[in-house]
Design an enzyme around this catalytic site. Structure first.
Site, PDB file in Angstrom:
ATOM      1  N   HIS A 194       0.899  -1.025  -0.030  1.00 57.14           N
ATOM      2  CA  HIS A 194      -0.202   0.140   0.028  1.00 57.14           C
ATOM      3  C   HIS A 194       0.728   1.257   0.139  1.00 57.14           C
ATOM      4  CE1 HIS A 194       0.986   0.288   4.392  1.00 57.14           C
ATOM      5  NE2 HIS A 194       0.578  -1.156   4.428  1.00 57.14           N
ATOM      6  N   HIS A 231       4.014   1.371   2.366  1.00 55.59           N
ATOM      7  CA  HIS A 231       5.083   0.793   1.551  1.00 55.59           C
ATOM      8  C   HIS A 231       5.998   1.809   0.779  1.00 55.59           C
ATOM      9  CE1 HIS A 231       3.066  -3.051   2.877  1.00 55.59           C
ATOM     10  NE2 HIS A 231       4.042  -3.111   3.428  1.00 55.59           N
ATOM     11  N   GLY A 250       9.177   1.261   8.615  1.00 55.05           N
ATOM     12  CA  GLY A 250       8.272   2.132   8.850  1.00 55.05           C
ATOM     13  C   GLY A 250       8.181   2.318  10.434  1.00 55.05           C
ATOM     14  N   ASP A 275       5.735   0.124  12.950  1.00 53.78           N
ATOM     15  CA  ASP A 275       5.942  -1.033  13.603  1.00 53.78           C
ATOM     16  C   ASP A 275       7.279  -0.798  14.414  1.00 53.78           C
ATOM     17  OD1 ASP A 275       3.989  -3.257  12.815  1.00 53.78           O
ATOM     18  OD2 ASP A 275       5.043  -2.723  10.773  1.00 53.78           O
ATOM     19  N   GLN A 294       9.442  -3.219  16.032  1.00 57.22           N
ATOM     20  CA  GLN A 294      10.482  -3.824  15.091  1.00 57.22           C
ATOM     21  C   GLN A 294      11.510  -2.951  14.586  1.00 57.22           C
ATOM     22  OE1 GLN A 294       8.612  -6.375  11.632  1.00 57.22           O
ATOM     23  NE2 GLN A 294       9.205  -4.252  10.735  1.00 57.22           N
ATOM     24  N   SER A 328      -1.766  -2.991   5.832  1.00 59.03           N
ATOM     25  CA  SER A 328      -2.305  -4.573   5.137  1.00 59.03           C
ATOM     26  C   SER A 328      -3.623  -4.673   5.900  1.00 59.03           C
ATOM     27  CB  SER A 328      -1.282  -5.523   5.005  1.00 59.03           C
ATOM     28  OG  SER A 328      -0.161  -5.019   4.390  1.00 59.03           O
TER      29      SER A 328
END
Length: 282
Positions: A34, A37, A149, A152, A155, A188
């Protein structure tokens, strides 16, 4: 845009780029692409000679085999999105054996406790899976810069720690959360919501904005109480957790210290779809 479907072909391609002295920007994905990204690739395009994407649904970061099976896959759609964007030079589509030559199992990592906070509390081994696949991609792609990104955020912090501990010569760049005009963080998962529920879910972003207004003025326990009250009134939404954490350690705080940076984290389940968001507090 080149589409490279196995490790040997991909590595030959990367070696040619390296021989020409090209600076490589890279952002791995699990597909279901999307505009969020594409914002990674837009920044990578501005800062590198060439940009590499990858699409690989990593089996080792799923705690539930059913979740892995259900994960949305539409590779042709994703390739089309990347081609139309004009931002990516090559996309790597490895098979499982290209990443895990023997067996799809995770390595064990020590991320200095980052893996035990927030998502790590309920998703045991998840960040070992993330670390394993990202380290292997880094070794195959050999990027100068890698883009992730901030949606997250945990992460992102884990990957920065991975690069630090493994002494990899890669700069990790966090890209701001890409939001719809109404503030909803693109993901997503939220594509699975009906339009009316996407609109209703903007309360997540609006709540974070309020938290930023209350920051250092209202106590942390009072902020948490206010957020819980907001979501008590939302039908079809369940607040899984809200917390304010110190940005570097990701440890939850109940008091603001002047010399620390803080971020608010929230997870809300909307009609069975789990949405995550966060915001730097200033």
């Amino acid at each position: 845009m080149k589409v490279l479907r196995n490790k040997k072909t991909f590595q030959d391609y990367i070696e040619r780029q390296k021989e020409m002295g090209k600076k490589i920007g890279f952002a791995p994905t699990m597909g279901a692409l999307h505009d969020g990204h594409l914002s990674l690739y837009k920044q990578a395009r501005a800062e590198n000679d060439m940009v590499i994407s990858s699409i690989f649904v990593n089996p080792t970061q799923f705690n539930n085999a059913e979740d892995l099976k259900k994960y949305p896959r539409d590779t042709q759609r994703d390739i089309s999105i990347l081609e139309k964007s004009g931002l990516v030079d090559a996309v790597y589509l490895p098979e499982v054996e290209d990443i895990y030559p023997e067996k799809a199992v995770s390595q064990s990592y020590d991320f200095d406790g980052l893996e035990n906070e927030m998502e790590g509390k309920s998703r045991h081994g998840h960040f070992d899976g993330v670390g394993t696949v990202v380290e292997e991609f880094f070794r195959q792609v050999k990027p100068d810069n890698a883009y992730f990104g901030e949606k997250d955020y945990q992460q992102l912090a884990i990957i920065r720690k991975l690069v630090e501990k493994k002494k990899l010569p890669i700069k990790i760049i966090g890209v701001p959360i890409y939001r719809a005009e109404n503030g909803l963080a693109l993901s997503s998962r939220n594509q699975r919501l009906e339009e009316s529920r996407k609109i209703a879910s903007t309360i997540i972003y609006e709540s974070l904005v309020k938290v930023n207004d209350w920051f250092r003025v209202v106590s942390v326990p009072e902020i948490k109480e206010r957020i819980e009250e907001i979501f008590d009134d939302q039908k079809g939404m369940q607040l899984e957790y809200f917390m304010i954490a110190e940005e570097e350690s990701l440890k939850e705080t109940d008091f603001f210290y002047k010399d620390k940076n803080y971020r608010a984290f929230i997870v809300v389940v909307v009609d069975g779809v789990r949405l995550i968001d966060n915001m730097h507090l200033d």
